[in-house]
Design a protein around this motif. Structure first.
Motif, PDB file in Angstrom:
ATOM      1  N   THR B  79       7.830  11.173  24.546  1.00 11.04           N
ATOM      2  CA  THR B  79       7.009  10.166  24.397  1.00 11.04           C
ATOM      3  C   THR B  79       7.045   9.298  25.789  1.00 11.04           C
ATOM      4  O   THR B  79       7.773   9.314  26.328  1.00 11.04           O
ATOM      5  N   SER B  80       6.139   8.277  25.858  1.00  7.53           N
ATOM      6  CA  SER B  80       5.971   7.277  26.760  1.00  7.53           C
ATOM      7  C   SER B  80       7.072   6.387  27.096  1.00  7.53           C
ATOM      8  O   SER B  80       7.554   5.760  28.075  1.00  7.53           O
ATOM      9  N   ALA B  81       7.965   6.281  25.948  1.00  4.59           N
ATOM     10  CA  ALA B  81       9.282   5.311  25.737  1.00  4.59           C
ATOM     11  C   ALA B  81      10.179   6.195  26.664  1.00  4.59           C
ATOM     12  O   ALA B  81      11.293   5.540  26.987  1.00  4.59           O
ATOM     13  N   GLN B  82      10.280   7.582  26.905  1.00  3.86           N
ATOM     14  CA  GLN B  82      11.341   8.053  27.619  1.00  3.86           C
ATOM     15  C   GLN B  82      11.240   7.598  29.200  1.00  3.86           C
ATOM     16  O   GLN B  82      10.296   7.986  29.703  1.00  3.86           O
ATOM     17  N   LYS B  83      12.184   6.917  29.887  1.00  5.46           N
ATOM     18  CA  LYS B  83      12.489   6.322  30.928  1.00  5.46           C
ATOM     19  C   LYS B  83      12.255   7.324  32.160  1.00  5.46           C
ATOM     20  O   LYS B  83      11.676   7.087  32.983  1.00  5.46           O
ATOM     21  N   ASN B  84      12.909   8.473  32.096  1.00 13.60           N
ATOM     22  CA  ASN B  84      13.338   9.473  32.997  1.00 13.60           C
ATOM     23  C   ASN B  84      12.928  10.769  32.446  1.00 13.60           C
ATOM     24  O   ASN B  84      13.755  11.363  32.403  1.00 13.60           O
ATOM     25  N   PRO B  85      11.587  11.191  32.162  1.00 15.93           N
ATOM     26  CA  PRO B  85      11.363  12.257  31.596  1.00 15.93           C
ATOM     27  C   PRO B  85      11.310  13.854  32.461  1.00 15.93           C
ATOM     28  O   PRO B  85      11.395  14.879  31.936  1.00 15.93           O
ATOM     29  N   THR B  86      11.354  13.554  33.551  1.00 14.38           N
ATOM     30  CA  THR B  86      11.297  14.535  34.635  1.00 14.38           C
ATOM     31  C   THR B  86      12.697  15.231  34.355  1.00 14.38           C
ATOM     32  O   THR B  86      13.756  14.812  34.870  1.00 14.38           O
ATOM     33  N   ALA B  87      12.590  16.465  34.123  1.00 12.72           N
ATOM     34  CA  ALA B  87      13.878  17.403  33.775  1.00 12.72           C
ATOM     35  C   ALA B  87      13.327  18.827  33.567  1.00 12.72           C
ATOM     36  O   ALA B  87      12.201  19.073  33.352  1.00 12.72           O
ATOM     37  N   PHE B  88      14.337  19.784  33.255  1.00 12.57           N
ATOM     38  CA  PHE B  88      13.911  20.916  32.729  1.00 12.57           C
ATOM     39  C   PHE B  88      14.526  21.160  31.396  1.00 12.57           C
ATOM     40  O   PHE B  88      15.714  20.741  31.028  1.00 12.57           O
ATOM     41  N   TYR B  89      13.683  21.540  30.451  1.00  9.55           N
ATOM     42  CA  TYR B  89      13.868  21.482  29.138  1.00  9.55           C
ATOM     43  C   TYR B  89      13.908  22.745  28.506  1.00  9.55           C
ATOM     44  O   TYR B  89      13.288  23.845  28.802  1.00  9.55           O
ATOM     45  N   LEU B  90      15.082  22.848  27.682  1.00  6.93           N
ATOM     46  CA  LEU B  90      15.712  24.092  27.146  1.00  6.93           C
ATOM     47  C   LEU B  90      15.480  24.166  25.691  1.00  6.93           C
ATOM     48  O   LEU B  90      16.273  23.291  25.269  1.00  6.93           O
ATOM     49  N   CYS B  91      14.906  25.280  24.993  1.00  5.88           N
ATOM     50  CA  CYS B  91      14.942  25.357  23.505  1.00  5.88           C
ATOM     51  C   CYS B  91      15.988  26.550  23.301  1.00  5.88           C
ATOM     52  O   CYS B  91      15.855  27.470  23.982  1.00  5.88           O
ATOM     53  N   ALA B  92      16.689  26.420  22.334  1.00  2.78           N
ATOM     54  CA  ALA B  92      17.511  27.438  21.938  1.00  2.78           C
ATOM     55  C   ALA B  92      17.692  27.741  20.451  1.00  2.78           C
ATOM     56  O   ALA B  92      17.174  26.763  19.774  1.00  2.78           O
ATOM     57  N   SER B  93      18.197  28.964  19.882  1.00  3.90           N
ATOM     58  CA  SER B  93      18.230  29.110  18.459  1.00  3.90           C
ATOM     59  C   SER B  93      19.446  29.808  18.149  1.00  3.90           C
ATOM     60  O   SER B  93      20.010  30.545  19.150  1.00  3.90           O
ATOM     61  N   THR B  94      19.947  29.648  16.841  1.00  2.00           N
ATOM     62  CA  THR B  94      21.159  30.443  16.306  1.00  2.00           C
ATOM     63  C   THR B  94      20.995  30.640  14.996  1.00  2.00           C
ATOM     64  O   THR B  94      20.345  30.002  14.494  1.00  2.00           O
ATOM     65  N   LYS B  95      21.710  31.723  14.556  1.00  2.00           N
ATOM     66  CA  LYS B  95      21.845  32.131  13.171  1.00  2.00           C
ATOM     67  C   LYS B  95      23.060  31.240  12.365  1.00  2.00           C
ATOM     68  O   LYS B  95      23.946  31.133  12.790  1.00  2.00           O
ATOM     69  N   VAL B  96      22.602  30.373  11.549  1.00  3.21           N
ATOM     70  CA  VAL B  96      23.520  29.658  10.909  1.00  3.21           C
ATOM     71  C   VAL B  96      24.771  30.438  10.486  1.00  3.21           C
ATOM     72  O   VAL B  96      24.305  31.320   9.615  1.00  3.21           O
ATOM     73  N   GLY B  97      25.985  30.158  10.309  1.00  2.03           N
ATOM     74  CA  GLY B  97      27.120  31.043   9.817  1.00  2.03           C
ATOM     75  C   GLY B  97      27.535  32.256  10.684  1.00  2.03           C
ATOM     76  O   GLY B  97      28.323  32.756  10.337  1.00  2.03           O
ATOM     77  N   GLY B  98      26.851  32.140  11.807  1.00  2.00           N
ATOM     78  CA  GLY B  98      27.112  33.184  12.733  1.00  2.00           C
ATOM     79  C   GLY B  98      28.335  32.483  13.598  1.00  2.00           C
ATOM     80  O   GLY B  98      28.955  31.737  13.384  1.00  2.00           O
TER      81      GLY B  98
END
Lengths: 111, 113
Positions: B79-98
């Motif tokens: 959102t526009s409320a994020q003061k310093n948004p320039t960055a590398f954004y990474l999404c991750a996932s995992t199996k719960v219980g693993g």
């Protein structure tokens, strides 16, 4: 104190050298430990999990010392393709098992 | 092929605009995460979700929002409320219980002009 601390490097080594990375973590409740590899401007990829008994995968050996809260990664016979940043990662030991990432150690293998 | 996809790869935003980053996985993983990476810093957790229709703030959630309407999808809005948004954004996932091993998407590089 940082939750996960690593030497930022860079480590500049010739091909064929053996190189060791060290990592310390502050949370004694941590239960899972990993080394990830990250190439420049790419996503981190799991290199290996680290077990209490130590584990080896080809040229890579990982060790864990729970008493000292210390993790290591040894790379033998380093290749040019090993050049990357190596991230030490531990979980927070809580119910949600969040991962805490070190800032990484940069390795540059020279021909 | 099973995996995690993120789009777009590069995103440019003007100041004051909201933008949404996409993250989709077909690994049948329960938990999904958003991280931000800045030069010389480790990955920092923005938000995570362990189950559909539920999510929690990470360490740096201010200026971000997420939703988890489907197991496969976990979009992040900067959102526009994020003061310093320039960055590398990474999404991750995992199996719960693993063993908590998280697998990452290729990332989105956001630049604010």
């Amino acid at each position: 104190r940082k939750e996960v601390e690593q030497d930022p490097g860079p480590f500049n080594v010739p091909e064929g050298a053996t190189v060791a990375f060290n990592c310390t973590y502050s949370n004694s409740a941590s239960q899972s430990f990993f080394w990830y590899r990250q190439d420049c401007r790419k996503e981190p990829k799991l290199l290996m999990s680290v077990y209490s008994s130590g584990n080896e995968d080809g040229r890579f050996t990982a060790q864990l010392n729970r008493a000292s809260q210390y993790i290591s990664l040894l790379i033998r016979d380093s290749k040019l393709s090993d050049s990357a940043t190596y991230l030490c990662v531990v979980n927070d030991g809580g119910a949600t098992n969040k991962l805490i990432f070190g800032t990484g150690t940069l390795l540059a293998v020279q021909p | 092929d099973g995996g995690i996809t993120q789009s777009p790869k590069y995103l440019f935003r003007k100041e004051g605009q909201n933008v949404t980053l996409s993250c989709e996985q077909n690994l049948n993983h329960d938990a999904m995460y958003w991280y931000r990476q800045d030069p010389g810093q480790g990955l920092r957790l923005i938000y995570y979700s362990q189950i559909v229709n539920d999510f929690q703030k990470g360490d740096i959630a201010e200026g971000y929002s997420v939703s988890r309407e489907k197991k496969e999808s976990f979009p992040l809005t900067v959102t526009s409320a994020q003061k310093n948004p320039t960055a590398f954004y990474l999404c991750a996932s995992t199996k719960v219980g693993g063993r908590d091993t998280q697998y990452f998407g290729p990332g989105t590089r956001l630049t604010v002009l």
